[in-house]
Design a protein around this motif. Structure first.
Motif, PDB file in Angstrom:
ATOM      1  N   ALA A 140       0.824  -1.213   0.000  1.00 20.25           N
ATOM      2  CA  ALA A 140       0.000   0.000   0.000  1.00 20.25           C
ATOM      3  C   ALA A 140       0.856   1.261   0.000  1.00 20.25           C
ATOM      4  N   ASP A 141       2.055   1.199   0.569  1.00 22.45           N
ATOM      5  CA  ASP A 141       2.895   2.400   0.636  1.00 22.45           C
ATOM      6  C   ASP A 141       3.992   2.428  -0.439  1.00 22.45           C
ATOM      7  N   ASP A 142       3.945   1.542  -1.409  1.00 20.76           N
ATOM      8  CA  ASP A 142       4.889   1.618  -2.529  1.00 20.76           C
ATOM      9  C   ASP A 142       4.535   2.828  -3.393  1.00 20.76           C
ATOM     10  N   ASP A 143       5.531   3.663  -3.671  1.00 18.79           N
ATOM     11  CA  ASP A 143       5.312   4.820  -4.537  1.00 18.79           C
ATOM     12  C   ASP A 143       5.655   4.409  -5.959  1.00 18.79           C
ATOM     13  N   ILE A 144       4.660   3.931  -6.673  1.00 19.31           N
ATOM     14  CA  ILE A 144       4.933   3.379  -8.000  1.00 19.31           C
ATOM     15  C   ILE A 144       5.307   4.456  -9.006  1.00 19.31           C
ATOM     16  N   LEU A 145       4.950   5.701  -8.749  1.00 23.48           N
ATOM     17  CA  LEU A 145       5.279   6.781  -9.684  1.00 23.48           C
ATOM     18  C   LEU A 145       6.788   6.983  -9.799  1.00 23.48           C
ATOM     19  N   LYS A 146       7.555   6.531  -8.829  1.00 19.05           N
ATOM     20  CA  LYS A 146       9.014   6.658  -8.871  1.00 19.05           C
ATOM     21  C   LYS A 146       9.659   5.570  -9.726  1.00 19.05           C
ATOM     22  N   HIS A 147       8.873   4.631 -10.192  1.00 23.97           N
ATOM     23  CA  HIS A 147       9.458   3.458 -10.854  1.00 23.97           C
ATOM     24  C   HIS A 147       8.835   3.196 -12.227  1.00 23.97           C
ATOM     25  N   LEU A 148       8.634   4.253 -12.949  1.00 21.13           N
ATOM     26  CA  LEU A 148       8.018   4.130 -14.269  1.00 21.13           C
ATOM     27  C   LEU A 148       8.777   3.156 -15.159  1.00 21.13           C
ATOM     28  N   ASP A 149      10.113   3.253 -15.181  1.00 22.51           N
ATOM     29  CA  ASP A 149      10.903   2.391 -16.061  1.00 22.51           C
ATOM     30  C   ASP A 149      10.797   0.919 -15.676  1.00 22.51           C
ATOM     31  N   VAL A 150      10.773   0.639 -14.373  1.00 20.99           N
ATOM     32  CA  VAL A 150      10.681  -0.751 -13.911  1.00 20.99           C
ATOM     33  C   VAL A 150       9.319  -1.342 -14.276  1.00 20.99           C
ATOM     34  N   ILE A 151       8.284  -0.568 -14.058  1.00 20.75           N
ATOM     35  CA  ILE A 151       6.936  -1.065 -14.355  1.00 20.75           C
ATOM     36  C   ILE A 151       6.733  -1.189 -15.863  1.00 20.75           C
ATOM     37  N   GLU A 152       7.299  -0.256 -16.612  1.00 21.67           N
ATOM     38  CA  GLU A 152       7.211  -0.351 -18.074  1.00 21.67           C
ATOM     39  C   GLU A 152       7.856  -1.655 -18.547  1.00 21.67           C
ATOM     40  N   ALA A 153       9.018  -1.972 -17.993  1.00 23.99           N
ATOM     41  CA  ALA A 153       9.686  -3.231 -18.354  1.00 23.99           C
ATOM     42  C   ALA A 153       8.863  -4.429 -17.893  1.00 23.99           C
ATOM     43  N   GLY A 154       8.175  -4.280 -16.762  1.00 24.40           N
ATOM     44  CA  GLY A 154       7.378  -5.374 -16.224  1.00 24.40           C
ATOM     45  C   GLY A 154       6.194  -5.758 -17.093  1.00 24.40           C
ATOM     46  N   LYS A 155       5.752  -4.841 -17.941  1.00 24.89           N
ATOM     47  CA  LYS A 155       4.597  -5.149 -18.789  1.00 24.89           C
ATOM     48  C   LYS A 155       4.833  -6.381 -19.656  1.00 24.89           C
ATOM     49  N   SER A 156       6.060  -6.595 -20.039  1.00 26.75           N
ATOM     50  CA  SER A 156       6.334  -7.719 -20.938  1.00 26.75           C
ATOM     51  C   SER A 156       6.718  -9.005 -20.201  1.00 26.75           C
ATOM     52  N   ILE A 157       6.931  -8.906 -18.876  1.00 28.86           N
ATOM     53  CA  ILE A 157       7.380 -10.118 -18.173  1.00 28.86           C
ATOM     54  C   ILE A 157       6.485 -10.548 -17.026  1.00 28.86           C
ATOM     55  N   TRP A 158       5.669  -9.651 -16.480  1.00 30.44           N
ATOM     56  CA  TRP A 158       4.791 -10.032 -15.373  1.00 30.44           C
ATOM     57  C   TRP A 158       3.399 -10.341 -15.915  1.00 30.44           C
ATOM     58  N   PRO A 159       2.941 -11.552 -15.815  1.00 27.07           N
ATOM     59  CA  PRO A 159       1.596 -11.863 -16.298  1.00 27.07           C
ATOM     60  C   PRO A 159       0.497 -11.353 -15.363  1.00 27.07           C
ATOM     61  N   LEU A 160       0.887 -11.017 -14.151  1.00 25.80           N
ATOM     62  CA  LEU A 160      -0.085 -10.587 -13.141  1.00 25.80           C
ATOM     63  C   LEU A 160       0.614  -9.678 -12.149  1.00 25.80           C
ATOM     64  N   VAL A 161      -0.072  -8.617 -11.710  1.00 21.69           N
ATOM     65  CA  VAL A 161       0.413  -7.821 -10.585  1.00 21.69           C
ATOM     66  C   VAL A 161      -0.689  -7.769  -9.541  1.00 21.69           C
ATOM     67  N   GLY A 162      -0.282  -7.647  -8.292  1.00 24.08           N
ATOM     68  CA  GLY A 162      -1.227  -7.533  -7.192  1.00 24.08           C
ATOM     69  C   GLY A 162      -1.042  -6.208  -6.480  1.00 24.08           C
ATOM     70  N   ALA A 163      -2.064  -5.770  -5.790  1.00 22.77           N
ATOM     71  CA  ALA A 163      -1.973  -4.589  -4.930  1.00 22.77           C
ATOM     72  C   ALA A 163      -2.607  -4.984  -3.600  1.00 22.77           C
ATOM     73  N   ASP A 164      -1.861  -4.737  -2.537  1.00 24.96           N
ATOM     74  CA  ASP A 164      -2.220  -5.260  -1.223  1.00 24.96           C
ATOM     75  C   ASP A 164      -3.077  -4.294  -0.410  1.00 24.96           C
ATOM     76  N   PHE A 165      -4.072  -4.863   0.241  1.00 20.48           N
ATOM     77  CA  PHE A 165      -4.851  -4.148   1.248  1.00 20.48           C
ATOM     78  C   PHE A 165      -4.449  -4.747   2.598  1.00 20.48           C
ATOM     79  N   PRO A 166      -3.534  -4.086   3.315  1.00 21.62           N
ATOM     80  CA  PRO A 166      -3.069  -4.679   4.579  1.00 21.62           C
ATOM     81  C   PRO A 166      -4.185  -4.812   5.603  1.00 21.62           C
ATOM     82  N   VAL A 167      -5.105  -3.881   5.579  1.00 20.31           N
ATOM     83  CA  VAL A 167      -6.333  -3.950   6.379  1.00 20.31           C
ATOM     84  C   VAL A 167      -7.453  -3.356   5.535  1.00 20.31           C
ATOM     85  N   PHE A 168      -8.648  -3.751   5.811  1.00 16.98           N
ATOM     86  CA  PHE A 168      -9.801  -3.338   5.021  1.00 16.98           C
ATOM     87  C   PHE A 168      -9.907  -1.823   4.900  1.00 16.98           C
TER      88      PHE A 168
END
Length: 196
Positions: free
Chosen positions: A83-111
Motif C-alpha cells: 500500500a505504501d509503494d510509490d509506484i510513480l518513482k518506478h516508471l521504467d521498472v513497471i514499463e519493463a514489467g509489462k512484458s514479463i509479469w503476467p499478473l500484478v497484485g496490490a495489497d490491502f493490509p487492512v480493510f
C-alpha cells in the motif's frame, strides 16, 4: 501454510467487458522475508513483493542462468505492490514489467486502508497497464465495486467472504455517475428513455 506465503484458493475474476466468476487461484503471494524464493515450488506461480523485485529481481532477470530468469520465461512470476509503494518513482521498472509479469497484485493490509485503489488506478490510467491487476490481502465484499471501477479485475477475497454474495455486488447499481477505467458514466437521459 507458512506465514511468509499466503494463498487463497478462490479468486473472483471480473475481466473488463466480461462477467464476474469465481475461479481457482493459481498464484501464491510470497512476502519475501526469511523463506528463500528458491525454496518454493518452482512450478508454483508466485507474486513477489515489488520492493524485493527492486532489490533482487531486476539483477537476476539479466542473468539467464538464474532461477528467477527461468521462472520469468515460464510466466510464473509476478509482483505485488504494498500500500505504501510509490509506484510513480518506478516508471521504467513497471514499463519493463509489462512484458514479463503476467499478473500484478496490490495489497490491502487492512480493510480500511484504501491506498491500493490508487495503485490500481495509476497502473491503468498513467502506466496503461492492460494485464490483470489483483486485489490481495484483507479484501472484503464491500471493496469490490470501487475496486472494479479503480482498475482491479480480480480479487483474492478473504477466506470468510461469501462468494455467492460477492458475485451479486456488481449488479447493485445500474447507473454510473462517474467515468472509470471499466466504463463511462451513464447517460441518464438514455436510461430514462429506455425505461419508458
Amino acid at each position: 501454510m507458512s506465514e511468509h506465503v499466503s494463498q487463497t484458493n478462490r479468486v473472483l475474476s471480473y475481466p473488463k467487458g466480461g462477467k464476474p466468476a469465481i475461479i481457482t487461484n493459481e498464484w501464491q503471494v510470497w512476502h519475501g522475508d526469511e523463506t528463500e524464493l528458491s525454496n518454493l515450488n518452482p512450478k508454483q506461480k508466485v507474486l513477489v513483493p515489488f520492493s524485493w523485485w527492486l532489490m533482487h529481481g531486476q539483477a537476476q532477470v539479466k542473468d539467464s542462468t538464474s532461477e528467477l530468469a527461468k521462472r520469468i520465461q515460464e510466466k510464473t512470476i509476478g509482483v505485488w505492490f504494498a500500500a505504501d509503494d510509490d509506484i510513480l518513482k518506478h516508471l521504467d521498472v513497471i514499463e519493463a514489467g509489462k512484458s514479463i509479469w503476467p499478473l500484478v497484485g496490490a495489497d490491502f493490509p487492512v480493510f480500511r486502508d484504501g491506498r491500493s485503489f490508487s495503485t490500481a488506478a495509476l497502473l491503468r490510467e498513467r502506466f496503461h497497464w492492460t494485464g490483470e491487476i489483483r486485489a490481495i490481502g484483507d479484501v472484503l465484499i464491500d471493496q469490490l465495486i470501487l475496486g472494479a471501477r479503480s482498475g482491479f479485475d480480480s480479487f483474492a477475497l478473504r477466506a470468510d467472504q461469501n462468494t455467492d454474495v460477492a458475485l451479486k455486488q456488481f449488479d447493485l447499481f445500474s447507473v454510473r455517475t462517474q467515468n472509470s477505467w471499466r466504463d463511462c458514466r451513464s447517460q441518464l437521459s438514455n436510461q430514462l428513455t429506455e425505461a419508458v
